[in-house]
Design an enzyme around this catalytic site. Structure first.
Site, mmCIF file in Angstrom:
data_model
loop_
_atom_site.group_PDB
_atom_site.id
_atom_site.type_symbol
_atom_site.label_atom_id
_atom_site.label_comp_id
_atom_site.label_asym_id
_atom_site.label_seq_id
_atom_site.Cartn_x
_atom_site.Cartn_y
_atom_site.Cartn_z
ATOM 1 N N HIS A 39 0.843 -1.184 0.000
ATOM 2 C CA HIS A 39 0.000 0.000 0.000
ATOM 3 C C HIS A 39 0.885 1.242 0.000
ATOM 4 O O HIS A 39 2.034 1.190 0.414
ATOM 5 C CB HIS A 39 -0.970 0.018 1.189
ATOM 6 C CG HIS A 39 -0.302 -0.090 2.527
ATOM 7 N ND1 HIS A 39 0.215 -1.280 3.010
ATOM 8 C CD2 HIS A 39 -0.080 0.837 3.483
ATOM 9 C CE1 HIS A 39 0.719 -1.070 4.224
ATOM 10 N NE2 HIS A 39 0.566 0.209 4.528
ATOM 11 N N HIS A 51 1.065 5.274 1.109
ATOM 12 C CA HIS A 51 0.517 6.368 1.913
ATOM 13 C C HIS A 51 0.667 7.666 1.129
ATOM 14 O O HIS A 51 1.747 7.955 0.606
ATOM 15 C CB HIS A 51 1.297 6.528 3.222
ATOM 16 C CG HIS A 51 1.201 5.369 4.145
ATOM 17 N ND1 HIS A 51 0.317 5.325 5.198
ATOM 18 C CD2 HIS A 51 1.885 4.195 4.179
ATOM 19 C CE1 HIS A 51 0.466 4.189 5.849
ATOM 20 N NE2 HIS A 51 1.413 3.481 5.249
#
Length: 136
Positions: free
Chosen positions: A101, A103
């Site tokens: 993922h 940010h």
């Protein structure tokens, strides 16, 4: 492929409700449940990749343009002064959820959200050895 036990797979694929701000065939972008700043978002691939070493290169090539799109919207709508785009791989690097993922963190001058790292220095010989090992 999805991992039935992965919380981020469930978030990315709508099995768990999220505060979603963007979605396409490959990604879902959600607000982080434990944000560093107002508007802190996560880009989640819908397929499961534990880290950067596993992600399909075609999918990986779509992440930075999406991060740019999210960061541009944050800057316009939230009036932030800057944006951090972070992606951690491995526990030693701060990865706590093992689903790749990214940010996207809006930043304001003096917000103190992310501390600077301690800068190191290396001798010319050490630097030359690092260059030798990492040259591709």
């Amino acid at each position: 492929m999805k991992d039935e036990k992965c919380i981020f797979c469930k978030l990315a694929n709508g099995e768990i409700p999220t505060n979603s701000i963007y979605e396409d065939d490959d990604f879902k972008v959600i607000l982080d449940a434990s944000p560093a700043t107002k508007g802190h978002a996560l880009i989640l691939p819908k397929e499961h990749y534990a880290n950067i070493f596993e992600i399909d290169e075609k999918v990986a090539g779509k992440i930075l343009p999406l991060a740019k799109k999210v960061a541009t919207k944050m800057t316009k709508e939230l009036g932030c002064d800057g944006v951090n785009i972070l992606q951690n791989n491995g526990e030693a690097a701060g990865q706590t959820v093992f689903h790749l993922h990214v940010h996207v963190i809006p930043r304001w001058a003096g917000d103190g959200a992310i501390q600077d790292w301690e800068h190191k220095s290396f001798t010319e010989a050490e630097t030359a050895e690092i260059v030798k090992k990492l040259s591709m």
